[in-house]
Motif scaffolding. Structure first.
Motif, PDB file in Angstrom:
ATOM      1  N   PHE A 189       0.843  -1.191   0.000  1.00  0.00           N
ATOM      2  CA  PHE A 189       0.000   0.000   0.000  1.00  0.00           C
ATOM      3  C   PHE A 189       0.883   1.248   0.000  1.00  0.00           C
ATOM      4  CE2 PHE A 189      -2.883  -3.139   1.761  1.00  0.00           C
ATOM      5  CZ  PHE A 189      -4.136  -2.772   1.282  1.00  0.00           C
TER       6      PHE A 189
ATOM      7  N   ALA B  74       0.207   5.715   0.119  1.00  0.00           N
ATOM      8  CA  ALA B  74      -0.692   6.855   0.021  1.00  0.00           C
ATOM      9  C   ALA B  74      -0.413   7.660  -1.243  1.00  0.00           C
ATOM     10  CB  ALA B  74      -0.552   7.742   1.258  1.00  0.00           C
TER      11      ALA B  74
ATOM     12  N   GLU C 214      -3.679   4.513  -2.339  1.00  0.00           N
ATOM     13  CA  GLU C 214      -4.695   3.882  -1.490  1.00  0.00           C
ATOM     14  C   GLU C 214      -4.180   3.832  -0.051  1.00  0.00           C
ATOM     15  OE1 GLU C 214      -7.179  -0.351  -1.347  1.00  0.00           O
ATOM     16  OE2 GLU C 214      -5.977   0.144  -3.110  1.00  0.00           O
TER      17      GLU C 214
ATOM     18  N   VAL D 167      -3.831   3.334   3.873  1.00  0.00           N
ATOM     19  CA  VAL D 167      -4.436   2.438   4.873  1.00  0.00           C
ATOM     20  C   VAL D 167      -5.039   3.296   5.983  1.00  0.00           C
ATOM     21  CG1 VAL D 167      -3.926   0.700   6.639  1.00  0.00           C
ATOM     22  CG2 VAL D 167      -2.905   0.521   4.350  1.00  0.00           C
TER      23      VAL D 167
ATOM     24  N   SER E 267      -8.144  -0.213   3.773  1.00  0.00           N
ATOM     25  CA  SER E 267      -8.191   1.101   3.147  1.00  0.00           C
ATOM     26  C   SER E 267      -9.652   1.410   2.869  1.00  0.00           C
ATOM     27  CB  SER E 267      -7.402   1.098   1.827  1.00  0.00           C
ATOM     28  OG  SER E 267      -8.121   0.374   0.835  1.00  0.00           O
ATOM     29  N   ASN E 268      -9.928   2.532   2.270  1.00  0.00           N
ATOM     30  CA  ASN E 268     -11.320   2.852   1.929  1.00  0.00           C
ATOM     31  C   ASN E 268     -11.847   1.978   0.802  1.00  0.00           C
ATOM     32  OD1 ASN E 268     -11.638   4.883   3.843  1.00  0.00           O
ATOM     33  ND2 ASN E 268     -10.696   6.441   2.509  1.00  0.00           N
TER      34      ASN E 268
END
Length: 803
Positions: A29, A31, A74, A76, A88-89
């Motif tokens: 993951f 951001a 994405e 977390v 995550s969303n």
């Protein structure tokens, strides 16, 4: 079935861990909407020395080859420790082991106005792009913080033309790494680059309505700002760990195996705390990565922090700091100063041990001092001479002697923790080029400041079989250097790119974005009557005859001979700006007007309109003559000795349209007061009572250098002949993309003087220059505006990426 590893954060620390990891099914993951890139090199991206593509560490193919499930862009939001799942969303991912590598978050001073648009930090690519967008010529920027990141941000924006002010709370710059004397030298160096430094400055507020406009200090000083960069420190990014109820103090607490308070969860990088310490430099983060990879691979390993060294990534600034340089009882220091060379060295000793070293201006011995500090070496026998380095006593005559004296465990590459013995082992195992050593060891693969030292280790190991990378092959398509290719083109009468590639054994069919532009230039310069310019082998700006901007629009700069214009030309520029909705009209530093933001489809039409007003391309995009800057000279100025404006116009009309290895800028000043700044141009003329002093090899960009006198001549005609002949000498002998100052440094100014003082040779050079001009001195705007069918974008060889 392989166990599942989830990694939160695709930065440099986790990227290095993944390089050493085996036997796991990995979900990664991040951001940011991208994978691992070299954050150490954001500063060269900001300054324009590198592109983002050049600093990518792991591309999509790398992740795909390892079967890593990349979930970029994405972030977390939650860790479920009971069910061993992260969310995550967009959904969850189960794990058998979890690695948190969330890095750090920049600290924002909570002063009034800190949330205004135009206030940025300096941590990632988005921050860098924001500064690039704002740092335009004439813009103002304020950097709050005079540490490593702040100064790199300031230098990068200044290199792009912004007026930059650095506000620093402490009494001198980089106080954590430098003592006051070195901080003073650094400040003076940056001020010479046009960066204003304000130490002991406390920020009171950031001013502005809809966006930032200025910075107000506690003492009442106000600095205007189109952008404010806060670079005052970082804090470990621990929110996800805190929410998961892991043990968190200043950072996520880990043991020597990088394991958190949950046995299934590990952490590494700037977000961790080990033995009460936080870590912000890349070397210990890479050590953590190797340890964690070994632990996950089922091996025994333990993290033990080591001493780190600091270097500033600002082109032309040599600075090295390591260890502890604070004053204290029982400590003494050894100081060496050479003001003439701008060299300062300070060593801090306690008893028989070296505790710290600060080097400025000459950092060649930094690795040796750093090794003495790390190893705790007894320096009793070195005490009297150690300030002069390991080669004192005659070894300095041999630049390799100091490197040969280093022990195998001496660290060469601080970023990647590579010691001399590892490099020697790689070289003796068959890695005989710098690229091969980088691939095997990663030495010099990060910030690159140790490249010279790595090459010296290779030279010591290989002896006479080593060829320094100072003159590497032209590209990966050939084993020939630029100089060899130029000689062979002439010797074998090779008059086309296919002929060169065929006869010289090119490895890649068709060449690449590095060699094709160089070959195209060499053939243009050597065979002006026989070779036809290959437009596909030019960079995007030269193909489109305008400078492409970050948003895909173009910059159009008509030529103004010697900086002189007319009301009719100004009206034509104003009309074109209105007709094509040009968002910015800018007076450039080269005494002409730039139309910025022109759409690509409007280029032929705006060229045609400017041509109709009698104007031609200013070649602001070319590897050729850019401008001839002039002062008014004797025509108007009471100090002028000669007609500098008239000579500047004649020179520009003589030289325009000439292809050269790199851009060429001239200046003609009517007297030694030098209002046209001729002494920092590629070629400069100072008019004096007795005639004309012609100087060459100046620079005023990423490097600043004063010109050196080439020759003095009594008449204007001789000045024009010398300048044309010298330009031809440069055209025929320089490596592609080397500015005049780099070429002169290589061939020697004395050789250039000899060529100009030989009148017969000088005239022959002039004649060859004029022959080339008879072929290539054409206005590309006029040609393409008249033949719109040729304007269609051509298939290229990824030259946009190379640009």
């Amino acid at each position: 079935m392989m166990k599942k590893l989830v990694v939160i954060g695709a930065g440099m620390a986790s990227g290095r861990m993944l390089e050493h990891l085996t036997g796991w099914n990995v979900t990664l993951f991040n951001a940011e909407p991208r994978g691992n890139y070299n954050r150490l090199m954001l500063s060269p991206v900001l300054s324009g020395e590198k592109t983002y593509e050049e600093i990518i560490t792991h591309d999509a193919d790398w992740y795909a080859a390892r079967g890593i499930d990349c979930r970029f862009g994405e972030p977390v939001v939650r860790i479920d420790r009971v069910n061993k799942t992260v969310y995550s969303n967009l959904g969850g991912a189960p794990y058998d082991a979890l690695v948190i590598a969330t890095g750090s978050a920049p600290f924002i001073i909570p002063v009034p106005g800190h949330q205004l648009p135009g206030v940025v930090t300096y941590r990632d690519l988005e921050d860098t792009h924001a500064m690039i967008a704002a740092a335009k010529p004439g813009s103002t920027a304020v950097v709050i913080g005079g540490g490593l990141l702040g100064l790199e941000a300031a230098a990068g924006m200044a290199a792009r033309g912004a007026e930059v002010t650095v506000i620093h709370l402490m009494g001198h710059l980089m106080e954590r790494q430098l003592d006051p004397s070195a901080g003073y030298l650094l400040q003076k160096d940056l001020e010479r680059r046009g960066i204003r430094i304000h130490c002991k400055g406390a920020t009171k507020a950031i001013l502005g309505k809809d966006r930032v406009e200025a910075v107000l200090l506690e003492d009442g000083t106000v600095y205007p700002a189109d952008l404010v960069c806060m670079a005052v420190g970082i804090r470990p990014e621990t929110r996800i760990a805190t929410d998961a109820h892991l043990e968190v103090e200043r950072g996520i607490v880990v043991d020597a195996q990088m394991r958190s308070s949950d046995p299934a969860i590990f952490a590494l990088g700037e977000c961790v705390q080990f033995d009460k310490q936080l870590f912000g430099l890349v070397a210990p983060l890479y050590d953590q990565a190797k340890v964690l990879a070994a632990v996950l691979n089922g091996e025994e390993a333990a993290f033990a922090p080591v001493q780190t060294a600091t270097k500033l990534k600002v082109t032309g600034v040599d600075l090295f700091s390591a260890g502890d340089f604070a004053e204290g009882p029982g400590r003494e220091d050894i100081v060496f100063r050479d003001p003439g060379r701008g060299v300062y060295k300070r060593l801090i000793l306690e008893g028989d041990r070296l505790l710290g070293a600060v080097l400025y201006g000459d950092t060649a011995d930094g690795s040796w001092f750093f090794d003495l500090i790390k190893q705790g070496t007894d320096i009793t026998d070195l005490r009297e001479t150690m300030i002069f380095g390991p080669g004192f006593g005659g070894a300095k005559a041999d630049p390799l002697a100091a490197v040969a004296a280093l022990p195998p465990e001496a660290e060469i590459c601080g970023c990647n923790g590579v010691c001399k013995g590892t490099i020697v082992q790689a070289v003796t195992g068959g890695a005989h080029t710098l690229d091969a050593v980088r691939a095997l060891t990663k030495a010099s693969a990060s910030c690159g400041t140790c490249t010279g030292l790595v090459e010296k280790v290779m030279a010591v190991t290989l002896g006479g079989a080593f060829t320094a990378n100072a003159n590497p092959p032209m590209c990966k398509c050939t084993d020939h250097t630029h100089e060899e290719v130029r000689r062979l083109i002439k010797a074998q009468v090779l008059q086309s790119i296919p002929a060169v590639m065929q006869e010289l054994g090119w490895k890649s069919h068709g060449g690449c974005a590095s060699c094709r532009p160089a070959l195209n230039y060499y053939l243009l310069a050597d065979w002006p009557l026989d070779y036809c310019d290959d437009r596909q082998s030019r960079f995007v700006n030269e193909r489109n005859h305008a400078n492409i901007q970050k948003d895909g629009t173009y910059s159009v700069v008509p030529r103004m001979w010697g900086g002189v214009t007319t009301p009719d030309e100004l009206r034509a520029i104003a009309d074109a700006a209105d007709r094509y909705n040009v968002p910015m009209v800018k007076v450039t530093g080269g005494q002409r007007i730039d139309l910025l933001g022109v759409k690509k489809e409007d280029l032929p039409a705006i060229w045609s309109d400017l041509n109709a007003a009698g104007m031609v391309s200013g070649h602001a995009y070319s590897k050729g003559l850019r401008t001839v800057k002039t002062c008014v000279g004797s025509a108007f100025c009471r100090f002028g000795t000669q007609d500098s404006t008239g000579l500047g116009i004649k020179l520009e009309k003589l030289l325009w349209g000439s292809w050269t290895p790199a851009k060429v800028k001239l200046g003609v000043s009517g007297c030694p007061r030098n209002c046209a700044e001729a002494t920092c141009k590629d070629i400069g003329v100072i008019c004096v009572d007795s005639g004309y002093q012609i100087s060459v090899a100046g620079a005023a960009g990423l490097e600043v250098k004063e010109t050196e006198l080439l020759i003095s001549v009594p008449t204007e005609d001789e000045a024009m002949e010398v300048i044309a002949a010298f330009t031809q000498l440069y055209r025929e002998n320089s490596r592609y993309l080397h500015r005049i100052y780099k070429w002169v440094a290589k061939v020697g100014l004395d050789w250039c003087k000899d060529q100009m003082e030989d009148l017969e040779n000088r005239r022959a050079l002039y004649d060859r220059f004029m022959l080339s001009q008879s072929v290539y001195q054409k206005d590309p705007w006029a040609e393409l505006a008249q033949r719109p069918e040729d304007w269609a974008p051509l298939k290229t060889l990824a030259l946009e990426a190379a640009e």
